[in-house]
Scaffold this motif. Sequence first.
Motif, PDB file in Angstrom:
ATOM      1  N   GLU A   1       0.812  -1.910  -0.133  1.00  0.00           N
ATOM      2  CA  GLU A   1       0.325  -0.399   0.378  1.00  0.00           C
ATOM      3  C   GLU A   1       0.644   1.199  -0.233  1.00  0.00           C
ATOM      4  O   GLU A   1       0.635   2.088  -0.634  1.00  0.00           O
ATOM      5  CB  GLU A   1      -0.941  -0.238   1.253  1.00  0.00           C
ATOM      6  N   SER A   2       1.717   1.230   0.838  1.00  0.00           N
ATOM      7  CA  SER A   2       2.452   2.069   0.506  1.00  0.00           C
ATOM      8  C   SER A   2       3.838   2.346  -0.363  1.00  0.00           C
ATOM      9  O   SER A   2       3.927   1.810  -0.700  1.00  0.00           O
ATOM     10  CB  SER A   2       3.708   1.958   1.892  1.00  0.00           C
ATOM     11  N   GLU A   3       3.842   3.532  -0.927  1.00  0.00           N
ATOM     12  CA  GLU A   3       4.858   3.643  -1.867  1.00  0.00           C
ATOM     13  C   GLU A   3       6.720   3.347  -1.294  1.00  0.00           C
ATOM     14  O   GLU A   3       7.060   4.905  -0.908  1.00  0.00           O
ATOM     15  CB  GLU A   3       4.798   5.566  -3.109  1.00  0.00           C
ATOM     16  N   LEU A   4       7.306   2.659  -1.049  1.00  0.00           N
ATOM     17  CA  LEU A   4       8.161   2.505  -0.803  1.00  0.00           C
ATOM     18  C   LEU A   4       9.156   1.609  -1.753  1.00  0.00           C
ATOM     19  O   LEU A   4       8.986   1.422  -2.938  1.00  0.00           O
ATOM     20  CB  LEU A   4       8.428   1.552   0.076  1.00  0.00           C
ATOM     21  N   SER A   5      10.444   2.651  -1.938  1.00  0.00           N
ATOM     22  CA  SER A   5      11.665   2.047  -2.988  1.00  0.00           C
ATOM     23  C   SER A   5      12.332   0.245  -2.886  1.00  0.00           C
ATOM     24  O   SER A   5      12.382   0.707  -1.547  1.00  0.00           O
ATOM     25  CB  SER A   5      12.835   3.278  -3.019  1.00  0.00           C
ATOM     26  N   ARG A   6      12.635   0.352  -3.395  1.00  0.00           N
ATOM     27  CA  ARG A   6      13.768  -1.717  -3.244  1.00  0.00           C
ATOM     28  C   ARG A   6      14.287  -1.094  -1.810  1.00  0.00           C
ATOM     29  O   ARG A   6      14.557  -2.118  -1.479  1.00  0.00           O
ATOM     30  CB  ARG A   6      13.766  -1.709  -4.202  1.00  0.00           C
ATOM     31  N   THR A   7      15.097   0.206  -1.931  1.00  0.00           N
ATOM     32  CA  THR A   7      16.373  -0.170  -1.149  1.00  0.00           C
ATOM     33  C   THR A   7      15.345   0.135   0.464  1.00  0.00           C
ATOM     34  O   THR A   7      15.566  -0.478   1.470  1.00  0.00           O
ATOM     35  CB  THR A   7      16.479   1.273  -1.573  1.00  0.00           C
ATOM     36  N   LEU A   8      14.329   0.706   0.536  1.00  0.00           N
ATOM     37  CA  LEU A   8      13.272   1.192   1.525  1.00  0.00           C
ATOM     38  C   LEU A   8      13.076  -0.265   1.996  1.00  0.00           C
ATOM     39  O   LEU A   8      13.016  -0.709   3.458  1.00  0.00           O
ATOM     40  CB  LEU A   8      12.480   2.515   1.400  1.00  0.00           C
ATOM     41  N   LEU A   9      12.147  -0.767   1.084  1.00  0.00           N
ATOM     42  CA  LEU A   9      11.533  -2.074   1.767  1.00  0.00           C
ATOM     43  C   LEU A   9      13.199  -2.850   2.109  1.00  0.00           C
ATOM     44  O   LEU A   9      12.877  -3.546   3.192  1.00  0.00           O
ATOM     45  CB  LEU A   9      11.232  -2.949   0.365  1.00  0.00           C
TER      46      LEU A   9
END
Lengths: 274, 278
Positions: free
Chosen positions: A251-259
Amino acid sequence: MNRRLFLQSTAAAAATPLIALEPAAERLDVNFATGPWPFRDLPQLDGDSLKQRGITQAITGSLEALLTRDIAAVNARLAAECAKSGGVLLPAGTLHPLLPAWREDLRRCRDEHAMKVIRLHPNYHGYTLADPLFADMLDAITDAGLVVQIVAQMEDQRTQHPLVQAAPVDLKPLHDLLKAHPKARVMVLNANAAMITTALRGCASLWLDCAMIEGVGGIENTLKAWPAEKLCFGTHAPFFYPESSLLKLVESELSRTLLTALTVDNARAFLGRV
Amino acid sequence: MRESDLLPRMHWLMNPKFRIWDLHCHLSGVPGLTPEERLGQLLRYADRVGIERLCVYMGMKWSQDPAPDDFRKQNDEVLRAIAKHPDRAFGFVTLNPKHVAESLAELERCVANGPMVGVKLWVAKRCDGPEIDPLIARAVELKAVIFQHTWFKTTANYPGESTPDDLVALAKRFPNVPIICGHTGGTWELGIRAIRDQKNLFADLAGSDPTAGITEMAVRELGTERVIYGSDCGGRSFASQLAKVHGAAITEAQKQQIFQGTLRSLMNPILKAKGIQA
């Protein structure tokens, strides 16, 4: 809008969330538990159940620990259960500082069960974070080389059994405690948005999990005010459907790095695996 | 048998074949200065989790016992929001049974002569009393979907907050009218039992923690055809509420029924009457 148009118009948006659902080599759940819950027959999730959901490891506490006084036996059963999981379930033993000889339980957790994590339930065990005995226990756990998880709440107060009501843990003392105990590695589980923006505000060395972070785009919004390296993926399963936190990653827009930070790196840092 | 033996590998992946309508959405707790912006934000997140349509009710700022000016303003905000996104959102009109005449006028303005398709009743007055009956009767004439908030709170309800038992009392007076039991009473083990025998009541799964077992019990006790997915966003995430269905140990067909089938069947009469294709 018909179904075909809906799918076409959301195709671009749908492409990004799938990153969060890709099979990952490593995805850590910091908030899992085993054992019976007194008020409900919970799903019997195990290491295989988690792997099927793409979760490779889970810090695992015992639900028995909330109300059982023979905590040494609870921790031993938890260690045995986790040992059968092929390394998926990492046991988090429980200490109850109002029980006689709790330091012996800490010794057993470390020396006999090789546990790295202690999970605490102050609101079910009847002490506060302002009590001197909590500071003593924090020191003892830290001196033993273990890390601490404090469970802020297990369930919504509004739905608790009327005869067993446990108010959420007052987290305000943590701010000063963490300053006074800089070597302690502490994570709060099941904190909600209100706790994060009030009682825990400014607790820069503290880790949190996302199981009870609510609101649309909850993770995305939490990260506007909370350090990205201090938030971890946690499911609160089997009490919650584990899909809840998995879908929060979508649901949240997260970059691959943040994930990767949320699902791997931050938990590893908490565990001292960096 | 272990739960893991029952599941296909990676079953939790969202099935893109599902059609999902969200029964329970609000404009509060969402970023944005205008109703249009807020619904736009909700749709941005809805797109990410595969939700096609949102039912929206109540304005950007709530009060538990809104005066007529207040609920008219809240309904105006919903009207503005859904006008911007008519192909993605349905509006429900917010009424207050303490103000029957003004509420009936709002039904005319927003449903009979406007685009809204449902009625939302919140916590101003418990729904077991006869004051609410004229509102229900007119809503039925208009084929509007009727939604009543309910909770069984261990910590005590608000003075005007209905329980599922209150709703059963209302439903008995209108035995042929489908009415949705908001939140399934929150404490769902009680709510499901309370409404089980009142066959014209439907369970809204929205707005409680995603505690494992809610959907399975609702399906077991009520039947899939009486269970409806909703989120209670923006105070709740879509994710935690979708998980109640995605994560439930039920069939894919049952999930589809809960995600859209039941709600669609309740909405079909008014959608057809208004010429809305969905």
